[in-house]
Structures are given as C-alpha cells and as structure tokens.
Scaffold this active site. Structure first.
Site, PDB file in Angstrom:
ATOM      1  N   TRP A   1       7.770  22.419  -4.861  1.00  0.00           N
ATOM      2  CA  TRP A   1       7.018  23.035  -6.301  1.00  0.00           C
ATOM      3  C   TRP A   1       8.263  23.123  -6.968  1.00  0.00           C
ATOM      4  O   TRP A   1       7.823  23.117  -8.040  1.00  0.00           O
ATOM      5  CB  TRP A   1       5.754  24.004  -6.422  1.00  0.00           C
ATOM      6  CG  TRP A   1       5.495  25.654  -6.027  1.00  0.00           C
ATOM      7  CD1 TRP A   1       6.394  25.892  -5.015  1.00  0.00           C
ATOM      8  CD2 TRP A   1       5.436  25.786  -7.111  1.00  0.00           C
ATOM      9  NE1 TRP A   1       6.045  27.187  -4.812  1.00  0.00           N
ATOM     10  CE2 TRP A   1       6.464  27.060  -6.045  1.00  0.00           C
ATOM     11  CE3 TRP A   1       5.532  26.390  -8.336  1.00  0.00           C
ATOM     12  CZ2 TRP A   1       6.120  28.819  -6.979  1.00  0.00           C
ATOM     13  CZ3 TRP A   1       5.450  27.554  -9.048  1.00  0.00           C
ATOM     14  CH2 TRP A   1       5.716  28.695  -8.283  1.00  0.00           C
ATOM     15  N   ASP A   2       9.185  23.904  -6.639  1.00  0.00           N
ATOM     16  CA  ASP A   2      10.505  24.008  -7.416  1.00  0.00           C
ATOM     17  C   ASP A   2      10.523  23.443  -8.633  1.00  0.00           C
ATOM     18  O   ASP A   2      11.295  24.075  -9.173  1.00  0.00           O
ATOM     19  CB  ASP A   2      11.621  24.661  -6.354  1.00  0.00           C
ATOM     20  CG  ASP A   2      11.057  26.236  -5.037  1.00  0.00           C
ATOM     21  OD1 ASP A   2       9.882  25.615  -4.389  1.00  0.00           O
ATOM     22  OD2 ASP A   2      12.035  26.075  -4.631  1.00  0.00           O
TER      23      ASP A   2
ATOM     24  N   LYS B   1       6.245  39.264  -3.590  1.00  0.00           N
ATOM     25  CA  LYS B   1       7.996  38.242  -3.132  1.00  0.00           C
ATOM     26  C   LYS B   1       8.310  37.956  -4.492  1.00  0.00           C
ATOM     27  O   LYS B   1       9.080  38.557  -4.536  1.00  0.00           O
ATOM     28  CB  LYS B   1       7.031  37.370  -2.006  1.00  0.00           C
ATOM     29  CG  LYS B   1       8.762  36.580  -1.468  1.00  0.00           C
ATOM     30  CD  LYS B   1       8.214  35.887  -0.686  1.00  0.00           C
ATOM     31  CE  LYS B   1       9.249  35.181   0.008  1.00  0.00           C
ATOM     32  NZ  LYS B   1       8.962  33.458   0.738  1.00  0.00           N
TER      33      LYS B   1
ATOM     34  N   GLU C   1       3.773  34.988  -1.684  1.00  0.00           N
ATOM     35  CA  GLU C   1       3.616  34.324  -0.175  1.00  0.00           C
ATOM     36  C   GLU C   1       3.450  36.183   0.599  1.00  0.00           C
ATOM     37  O   GLU C   1       3.109  35.848   2.038  1.00  0.00           O
ATOM     38  CB  GLU C   1       4.311  33.530   0.886  1.00  0.00           C
ATOM     39  CG  GLU C   1       4.832  32.439  -0.519  1.00  0.00           C
ATOM     40  CD  GLU C   1       5.087  31.619  -0.388  1.00  0.00           C
ATOM     41  OE1 GLU C   1       5.477  30.114  -0.090  1.00  0.00           O
ATOM     42  OE2 GLU C   1       6.773  31.860   0.942  1.00  0.00           O
TER      43      GLU C   1
END
Length: 761
Positions: free
Chosen positions: A359-360, A602, A490
């Site tokens: 999805w980056d 994160k 995450e």
C-alpha cells in the site's frame, strides 16, 4: 549510534577507506537501477568476505511456497520473491597467477566508492597489494542505461604500480545464483542453454513455476595502449556459467582496461524465441556506440530527470544529499513507462519484502510521481490496481466475502495475495482504503475525471462492498464496529475498532456513493455499463450509507482525542523518551509479546488519518492528537518520520519538522534502523519528498486550486522544487526572506499562498 561514514556531498554518495564490516551496507547504498533492472553494488572481482549478491529484473518473480508451522484456511499458497537473476557483472582478475580479492590483499589504500547521482554512474577505485606483493591500482566504473534499459556497461581498469605484471581478466556470466531469503532452498532458475560466439556469451534460462524466459548476455574487449583485443584468448563454459579469458603482460605504470556490456532480454517484452536475437541487436548498438558515448547518453538522460525532479537546498549539505539520494533511488526504481510494474519497498537493492507491491505505492509514492513526472505515470500506477481487480475479488472470496467484494492484497506481484503473516495479511485491511484514497488524490490533483468512469468506479464498488461486509452491528454500542484488525501501527495486532481503519472505511463508503452519483450525472453510458457488470442495487448502496453514517469511532472524552483503538488507554502509558536507549530499536531488543502489550507506535496510525484527511479536522484537533500520540511513537517504520514531519511543519514546529525530515531523508545513509545491509527503503523515500513539498512548502489542493503555506527551517538559506500541475510547470523557491513562484510553461495559473489568491503568468 548511527553510521556516519558517508561523506557529505551535494551530488554524490561517497565512501572513503575500506572496511570489511561496511561492505554489505555499501552494497545497498551504492545500488544502481534503471526501472527495468537493478543491482546491488557487489564487486566485479572475486570477494571472499561477507557479501550479499543481488541482481534483479523488474517483474520477474518466483512463487516460493509458504512456510508456516500450522496451516490456517485462507493462507496464501506462496510468497512472491523477486529473484536474484543470473549475474552478468562478474570479472575475475588474476595478477601474476594470483586472484585479486580484497579480503586477502595484504594492504589496501585510497579505497573510494562514488555514486554520482547527477550523472547516474557508480565508480570504485583503490590501490591494493596482492599476496604476491604486486601493487595495483583499480578503477571500476559502471552504470545501467536509462535509455537502453536492457543494457549495463562496465569499464574495469588495472595499473601495476611497483612492477610489470601478467594481468588476466575473466569476464563471465553466472547462472549458479541463489536468493538470500528462499523458504525451502528451492531451485528458482532452470538453465536451458549456454552459448558463446567471438566475444559474446549468452545464458538462456527460465524461472521455475512462473516460467519467465530470460537471456543473460555479455560482450567484452580488452584495451591496452593503442591495441584492442576483441577476441578472448580462451572461452570457458560449464553447466551454469560461461566466461572469457583475456591475458596481457602490462608494464609498470601502464593501464589495461576491460570494457564489458551486459544485461537481460525477457519474454515480458519480446517473443520468447527471439531473446538471443534481440540481445545480439542490442550489443551491436551499444558496442558500436562505445562505453564513453553510452555514458554521455546516460548523463543527458539523468540531466533530463533532474530538470524536473530535483529539490535544491542551500546552506545544509547533509539535507541536500539526503533528498537527492531519495529522489535518485525513486527514479532508478520506477520510471513510469510500464503499467505492469510497480514499486517494491526495497526496489532493486535487496530481497526483503519480496520486491512486491504494498500500500506504500498509493499512500506515499503516487504524489511524487504525479508531481515530478506527469499525470500519465500516476494513472499507470492506478491502472495497475484496476488490472488486478478480479484478483482482489478472488482474494476476498477466499476469506468468505461475497458479491464482488474486493480485498486488495497486502503484498502482490500479480494481484494475488502472497503475504502469509496472519496479523498482517488478514487484519491489515486498511490497505483497501489507501487504494481508494489514491484515486481521490489523483483526481483532486489532476482534474482528470475520466479515470473513475473508465476504471476507478469499479474498484471503489469492490472496496465499498468489502467494508460493508467486514463490519459487525454492535447492539451494545448501537453502532457498526470493526473487529480483529491491525492498523498501520503493526506493534498492535488483532485489535478492535482501530480508529484509522474505521475512519477510512467510512470515508470509502461515502466516496464510492459520491462517485456513483457523479458518474450517473455525467457519464451515463459508463454508469449503465458498470451497473450491468457489477449488478449494483439501490438496496446495497442504501446499506453502504447506513454503515457509513453509523460507524463507531473510538474517542476519549478525558483526553479529547480519538483513540487508536479500543483499550489503548489500558496500556502502561510511558513515553518513548523514558525508555532505556540501549533497548532501542525495541523490535531488535524486546519480545513480540512485550511490544504488543506496550503503547509504542511503530508509525503514524491515528495521525496517518489526520494526514490523509487533514481537511476534516481543525488545526487545534491536529495539535491535540499530535501531542498525544507522537510521544509514544518509536518511528521504527521507515514510513513514520515523513508523516510526522509534514504535520510538525503544519503546526509550525519547525525544529521538530526538520529533525523528522533529516531522519527520513538520511534513514538509509545514516542507517537509523540498523538494517540497511538488507536493502534501501525505497517507498519511504517518496515520503521524504512529501516532507519538503507538503511539509515545508505547505503544498495542498484547496477548492480545486494549488495552495502553498511556505516555511523554511532555520538551518537552510533557501530551497526550491518544481511541480508539474495540470500541464503547467511551476517552480517554487522559498528563502528566509520570502517565496517566489515561476511558471516555466503553460497558461496563467491562479494559486493560493497562505490563503490569498495569487495569479501567475
């Protein structure tokens, strides 16, 4: 401590001095690519020390069978792996019968590597004393042609310094390669034919299972003084390799050079039975052109790339080097010429993440390519997802979703999900939202309204169907809830009601309804075609609206913030600054259990939603959420500092914004996360571009107009960047005493600067 051996330089990445402990890191940092192929900066000659060999071909992959201890229904059958391709760069060297190997040389001095980003070439030079006490100087220059993107070139020069010497140069092709990260040590390649003729050699092979056919090729010649030796003295063929041998007695102080061209032809681009013929034609072209002329072409091609995509910073060489390194690597990884390709998080610099699409691309990369190339390049990235819609529907069906619901994969090469960590593959479903957001972002920026009726609406319908089926009605809350998800953070798995996921799901449903209405009003034939194809009904869209209107969004009255997820306040809320620095990064020091029970984030999660949907919230709300969440954020994802930099700049916290900018721009150069030897963080590099253009430059689209709210860090004298906006090229220069805007081409443009209308002509 971060690494700091890269010399500050505005246009080059430079390493001075040989250190065997840095070899693998430098192999990543000095990687080269041209969109069609790429390679780590491995030595051409033998190196018996620790090294990570890697040459990669865009779009060529292997489905490595999933390896898990306990199989669960729904697991993907395989994890796609970008393949370490047959090696064409190799040149074994012997000096008076002894192999040149920097791991065994008795003395090495003047070692230097340079990656010249302005001109697109990589050079390594050193002086070494071999075990038989011959001192030699070596200069090795190589590049992968941007224009002839199936070809690379090497010039390997050797000069004996203290004595005459017999120099043997052995250029070779080697198909006996393996991947660092195979699950089962499967054989990925099958070599079918090895051949050579005169000074050319070919290895024909195909990938197992996927059956991509590849011809790896080379041509070489030796130059000594005024003499050129085109035919090798001997040819060596084995089951998996082919090499030439050129021998020359070289006088002390004189130089001998090997010129080598090599590369790959692939059946993705040519007829399978024509690969060797095409390779011969390419070699005819580049060999007649010659190394120096091909390098001149390369310099011109990169000058053209930089003309549009450069960001110029005055007064801060480390910041300048950082952004150019990021822009250079993005342009090496994806050129926008092929809609079948996408952008792997490691590009051509390593094997982690399998070289697959995440999805980056939609969340971070599309803005860079949209503004520095043209809208056609961004459209190709969106078309990639449309082409995979049927696979996304199949992915959802495997998990029990019906009626054309689409779940785009977390990781893919061909549209099929190939990631097999349960908490990511099946729970990190927010990626569906990023794909819808990219369609919105593209349309907002380009005003190209044709993509949605042609392709995008079908994608939005599939995504909306997924969200509507993924929620549960909670009689307890009297709201729709989303259970068992993982947000962008995450370090939290299997949570209920991740705010970002719920919010983007709600927005996707509303946006799909809005675009259905728009297409019905303006593109009636497309609307009818899409309704016939998708069998969409009013009852179904009514349910979408109901879910969107009644979506539960966790909120803390006590803190006045949306909660990252249910139960976040049950954590032991100790800020990051109070952690023992010896335990950072926590992902390398803590158990996974301890991380999951901690409050540590994160990467931007709730704040990712505030980044995407900035217009939905006030600056006061942004500030409140930033102050609440950033202190718990460890930024151990490469995608984290850029979002925080943009938001800190919006809040006028320029010191913090600058610190985050340096971290994102020099993430790999300074190896913040202690993992650069595995490869570079390519997709987060687009976030670095955003942190300047959207962060410091304050670029947004407001009411259909380009808007800026420029700021400048105190460390900089000025900075400038260009934007390709609706067929106009705009240059923005921000200095300590003000901002100037210039239109290079195109018609008059009305923009907003700090909310005021300005007409540019």
């Amino acid at each position: 401590m971060n690494q700091d051996y890269i010399q500050p330089n505005a246009w080059s990445i430079i390493e001075e001095g040989f250190d065997k402990d840095r070899v693998k890191s430098s192999e990543s940092l000095f990687s080269i690519g041209n969109g069609a192929m790429g390679q780590r900066a491995n030595f051409e000659e033998t190196y018996s020390g620790p090294t990570f060999q890697g040459s990669y071909i865009a779009g060529v992959y292997y489905p490595d069978k999933t390896r898990v201890g306990w199989w669960k229904n729904g697991y993907p059958e395989y994890f796609a792996k970008v393949l370490n391709a047959p090696n064409w760069i190799g040149i074994d060297v012997e000096i008076d019968g002894i192999p040149l190997d920097l791991a065994t040389c008795s003395h090495i001095k003047n070692f230097k590597r340079e990656l010249n980003m302005k001109e697109g070439w990589y050079r390594r030079n050193f002086v070494a004393t071999t075990p038989n006490n011959v001192e030699i100087e070596v200069i090795a220059t190589r590049f992968l042609s941007l224009l002839q993107d199936e070809v690379g070139a090497i010039k390997f020069e050797i000069k004996p310094i203290n004595t005459d010497a017999e120099v043997v140069l052995k250029p070779y092709l080697d198909a006996g390669i393996t991947n660092e990260d195979s699950n089962w040590d499967d054989k990925f390649w099958n070599t079918t034919k090895i051949s050579s003729e005169k000074n050319r050699a070919f290895i024909e092979s195909h990938t197992m299972k996927t059956n991509f056919k590849v011809c790896t090729f080379m041509q070489a010649k030796m130059v000594y003084g005024n003499t050129t030796k085109e035919a090798p003295d001997s040819i060596n063929e084995s089951e998996l390799s082919v090499g030439f041998e050129f021998s020359q007695k070289v006088k002390k102080g004189e130089q001998v050079a090997l010129i080598k061209f090599g590369g790959y032809t692939v059946d993705r681009n040519h007829e399978a039975n024509q690969l060797k013929k095409v390779a011969n034609t390419l070699l005819d072209q580049v060999f007649s052109l010659g190394f120096d002329a091909l390098l001149d072409e390369q310099k011109k091609a990169w000058a053209s790339v930089w003309e549009m995509s450069d960001i110029h910073i005055e007064g801060d060489v480390k910041a300048q080097q950082g952004i150019r390194f990021n822009i250079f690597q993005l342009n090496q990884t994806y050129t926008g010429t092929d809609s079948r390709l996408n952008i792997g998080p490691k590009g051509f610099t390593g094997e982690k993440y399998g070289g697959s699409t995440y999805w980056d691309t939609e969340a971070y990369c599309i803005p860079f390519y949209m503004a520095t190339k043209n809208q056609d390049v961004a459209r190709k990235l969106l078309k990639y997802r449309y082409n995979h819609l049927e696979r996304a529907i199949e992915n959802a069906e495997k998990l029990g979703f019906k009626n054309g619901a689409a779940l785009y994969p977390m990781v893919t090469m061909n549209g099929e999900e190939c990631h097999n960590e349960w908490e990511i593959t099946f729970e990190e479903i927010h990626r569906n939202g990023a794909i819808a957001f990219a369609i919105f972002n593209y349309t907002r920026y380009t005003q190209d309204h044709t993509y949605i009726p042609e392709m995008g609406l079908e994608v939005l319908i599939g995504i909306a169907r997924f969200w509507q089926q993924r929620v549960n009605w909670s009689t307890n809350r009297n709201k729709y809830v989303m259970l068992g998800v993982t947000g962008p953070n995450e370090y939290e798995n299997n949570v209920n009601n991740n705010w970002y996921t719920n919010y983007i799901a709600k927005w996707c449903l509303e946006y799909a309804l809005e675009q259905l209405d728009h297409v019905q009003q303006n593109y009636t034939s497309d609307y009818k075609r899409i309704l016939d194809k998708t069998k969409l009904t009013n009852d179904e869209t009514g349910l979408w609206k109901k879910v969107a209107d009644q979506m539960y969004l966790p909120y803390s009255e006590q803190h006045g913030v949306y909660l990252q997820q249910d139960g976040f306040l049950d954590k032991d809320l100790v800020p990051v600054e109070d952690l023992n620095k010896k335990e950072r990064p926590i992902n390398q020091h803590w158990s996974w259990d301890r991380i999951l029970r901690s409050p540590y984030i994160k990467q931007a999660d709730t704040l990712q939603g505030f980044y995407f949907f900035e217009d939905h919230f006030t600056d006061v709300e942004l500030e409140k959420h930033f102050d609440f969440y950033e202190p718990y954020t460890v930024h151990e994802s490469s995608l984290s500092p850029c979002v925080h930099s943009v938001q800190a700049a919006k809040l006028d916290r320029m010191d913090q914004a600058y610190t985050f900018y340096l971290r994102t721009s020099r993430l790999d150069l300074d190896d913040y996360n202690k993992e650069v030897e595995e490869g570079l963080h390519i997709t987060s590099m687009a976030g670095t571009w955003m942190s300047i253009v959207e962060g410091f430059g304050g670029m947004r689209i407001k009411n259909g107009k380009l808007s800026f709210a420029p700021k400048i860090p105190k460390q900089w004298e000025k900075y400038s960047f260009k934007i390709n906006f609706r067929e106009r090229i705009l240059k923005v220069t921000v200095a300590q005493d003000g901002t100037t805007f210039d239109i290079d081409s195109g018609e008059t443009l009305e923009i907003l600067v700090n909310g005021e209308s300005v007409l540019l002509s």
